[in-house]
Design an enzyme around this catalytic site. Structure first.
Site, PDB file in Angstrom:
ATOM      1  N   SER A 110     -15.626  29.344 116.355  1.00  0.00           N
ATOM      2  CA  SER A 110     -16.513  29.250 115.230  1.00  0.00           C
ATOM      3  C   SER A 110     -17.181  30.791 115.269  1.00  0.00           C
ATOM      4  O   SER A 110     -18.136  30.590 114.984  1.00  0.00           O
ATOM      5  CB  SER A 110     -17.061  28.397 115.397  1.00  0.00           C
ATOM      6  OG  SER A 110     -16.690  26.850 115.389  1.00  0.00           O
TER       7      SER A 110
ATOM      8  N   LYS B 110     -17.683  32.489 112.277  1.00  0.00           N
ATOM      9  CA  LYS B 110     -18.705  32.032 111.191  1.00  0.00           C
ATOM     10  C   LYS B 110     -19.844  32.180 110.445  1.00  0.00           C
ATOM     11  O   LYS B 110     -20.473  32.388 110.080  1.00  0.00           O
ATOM     12  CB  LYS B 110     -18.642  30.217 111.795  1.00  0.00           C
ATOM     13  CG  LYS B 110     -17.943  29.409 111.178  1.00  0.00           C
ATOM     14  CD  LYS B 110     -18.523  28.136 112.302  1.00  0.00           C
ATOM     15  CE  LYS B 110     -17.406  27.554 112.295  1.00  0.00           C
ATOM     16  NZ  LYS B 110     -17.142  26.212 112.525  1.00  0.00           N
TER      17      LYS B 110
ATOM     18  N   TYR C 172      -9.957  29.734 106.256  1.00  0.00           N
ATOM     19  CA  TYR C 172     -10.643  28.964 107.156  1.00  0.00           C
ATOM     20  C   TYR C 172     -10.066  29.019 108.383  1.00  0.00           C
ATOM     21  O   TYR C 172     -10.521  29.855 109.760  1.00  0.00           O
ATOM     22  CB  TYR C 172     -11.514  27.864 106.565  1.00  0.00           C
ATOM     23  CG  TYR C 172     -11.962  27.208 108.050  1.00  0.00           C
ATOM     24  CD1 TYR C 172     -13.312  27.861 108.544  1.00  0.00           C
ATOM     25  CD2 TYR C 172     -11.406  26.233 108.842  1.00  0.00           C
ATOM     26  CE1 TYR C 172     -13.385  26.341 109.369  1.00  0.00           C
ATOM     27  CE2 TYR C 172     -11.869  25.209 110.355  1.00  0.00           C
ATOM     28  CZ  TYR C 172     -13.407  26.007 110.739  1.00  0.00           C
ATOM     29  OH  TYR C 172     -13.999  25.182 111.347  1.00  0.00           O
TER      30      TYR C 172
ATOM     31  N   TYR D 157     -24.545  24.558 118.102  1.00  0.00           N
ATOM     32  CA  TYR D 157     -23.975  22.779 117.981  1.00  0.00           C
ATOM     33  C   TYR D 157     -25.309  22.047 118.764  1.00  0.00           C
ATOM     34  O   TYR D 157     -26.324  22.320 118.642  1.00  0.00           O
ATOM     35  CB  TYR D 157     -22.619  21.925 118.329  1.00  0.00           C
ATOM     36  CG  TYR D 157     -21.700  23.917 117.905  1.00  0.00           C
ATOM     37  CD1 TYR D 157     -21.154  23.834 116.566  1.00  0.00           C
ATOM     38  CD2 TYR D 157     -21.103  23.888 118.646  1.00  0.00           C
ATOM     39  CE1 TYR D 157     -20.924  24.444 116.375  1.00  0.00           C
ATOM     40  CE2 TYR D 157     -19.916  24.418 118.564  1.00  0.00           C
ATOM     41  CZ  TYR D 157     -19.651  25.717 117.908  1.00  0.00           C
ATOM     42  OH  TYR D 157     -19.019  26.539 117.074  1.00  0.00           O
TER      43      TYR D 157
ATOM     44  N   VAL E 156     -14.643  27.083 120.322  1.00  0.00           N
ATOM     45  CA  VAL E 156     -13.800  26.861 121.544  1.00  0.00           C
ATOM     46  C   VAL E 156     -12.821  26.950 121.652  1.00  0.00           C
ATOM     47  O   VAL E 156     -11.815  26.713 122.866  1.00  0.00           O
ATOM     48  CB  VAL E 156     -13.074  24.691 120.213  1.00  0.00           C
ATOM     49  CG1 VAL E 156     -14.559  24.165 120.023  1.00  0.00           C
ATOM     50  CG2 VAL E 156     -12.456  25.596 118.856  1.00  0.00           C
TER      51      VAL E 156
END
Ligand code: GLN
Length: 305
Positions: free
Chosen positions: A65, A68, A190, A241, A259
């Protein structure tokens, strides 16, 4: 504030020792479960050209992530603010792959750093440029300084094979009219962006793009200063998050986790910091990398608070 980064990095390594190996490696992507949890890397790249590394700072791990942030940077660069019609800017308070909130909020993800938000951003990048991943790949190769930086195809295939929740999220958004490209095309890009294999040293270098308020490694400007302010504000509020509050409390710096166990932290005008340890907590953030960044903030005094 004059910081002795060499000494700070050595002290971080000492402070984090009891946490190395703690947590649980991500196993919902089967290939990530094969990573040895007893590794730890740390790297600081400063805006005045210093680089200080410790531990396994040159070992490759899955960017996940953290990618992103860079896809959002590219979309802001290309489209300006229009992406905010498709994705929000509020912390989700829910797991990064939750479906419930997305259904209740009619296919508009809370923010660009949870999975559905990032899928929308990748979808937009793909619509804009024709090859979303290639655009990201070029940016990362130049900003990390590694012209060979690449995807780990085994991880990408593993993620695609196990990507049921991401497919569900993307189809749900398509059902609400919030996907431009065919779902499978957007997801392929992605999965590839998440599977870039990077080191802490490279990630810290790439993070300098943000610490320098949008100036690239070659000295040219990529992003407007205000875009970078927005990107890193979202790292602070949404980058870890449903643990973003805990991160603000413990670390006090804008962070983005993945992760694969990596976390990128930005200290505007000073440095970019990359920490990595594969063992995760229940929110999907690395236990040792979180502890390392908390120690770094304590030792250096770098914090926005
Ligand atoms: N590739 C991962 C996924 O889609 C990214 C999640 C993360 O790093 N938090 O689930």
């Amino acid at each position: 504030m004059e910081v002795d980064y060499r000494r700070a990095v050595a002290r971080v390594l000492e402070a984090v020792a009891p946490c190395v190996g703690a947590g649980k490696v991500a196993d919902y992507i089967p290939e990530l479960a094969t990573v040895d949890p007893r590794q730890f890397g740390f790297a600081v790249a400063t805006t005045d050209g210093q680089v200080h590394c410790a531990g396994d700072a040159d070992t490759r791990f899955s960017m996940q992530s953290i990618s992103k942030v860079f896809t959002l940077a590219l979309v802001l660069y290309r489209d300006g603010e229009t992406i905010w019609r498709r994705v929000g800017r509020e912390p989700s308070g829910s797991p990064f792959n939750s479906l419930i909130q997305l259904e209740l909020e009619r296919g508009i993800p809370r923010n660009p750093y949870i999975n559905p938000g990032a899928i929308v951003v990748t979808d937009q990048l793909l619509a804009d440029g024709g090859d979303g991943f290639a655009t990201l790949h070029r940016l990362l190769r130049t900003e990390t300084g590694n012209p060979d930086l690449d995807v780990d195809d085994v991880v990408a295939a593993s993620e695609a094979g196990a990507g049921h929740r991401n497919r569900a999220l993307a189809h749900l958004m398509a059902g609400f009219g919030n996907m431009v490209n065919p779902v499978d095309d957007a997801l392929e890009h992605y999965f590839r962006q998440c599977s870039v294999a990077i080191t802490c040293r490279e990630l810290a270098h790439a993070g300098l793009l943000l610490a320098r308020h949008g100036i690239r490694a070659d000295g040219t400007r990529l992003l407007a200063r205000s875009d970078v302010r927005h990107l890193i504000a979202l790292m602070m509020t949404c980058g870890t998050y449903d643990a973003a509050g805990e991160f603000a409390y413990r670390v006090g710096l804008p962070c983005k986790s993945g992760v694969g166990g990596g976390i990128l932290a930005i200290v505007p005008d000073h440095c970019a910091v990359a920490a990595w340890g594969p063992g995760l907590d229940d929110h999907g953030n690395s236990v040792s990398a979180t502890a390392a960044l908390a120690a770094f903030a304590d030792i250096t005094g770098h914090s926005v608070f």
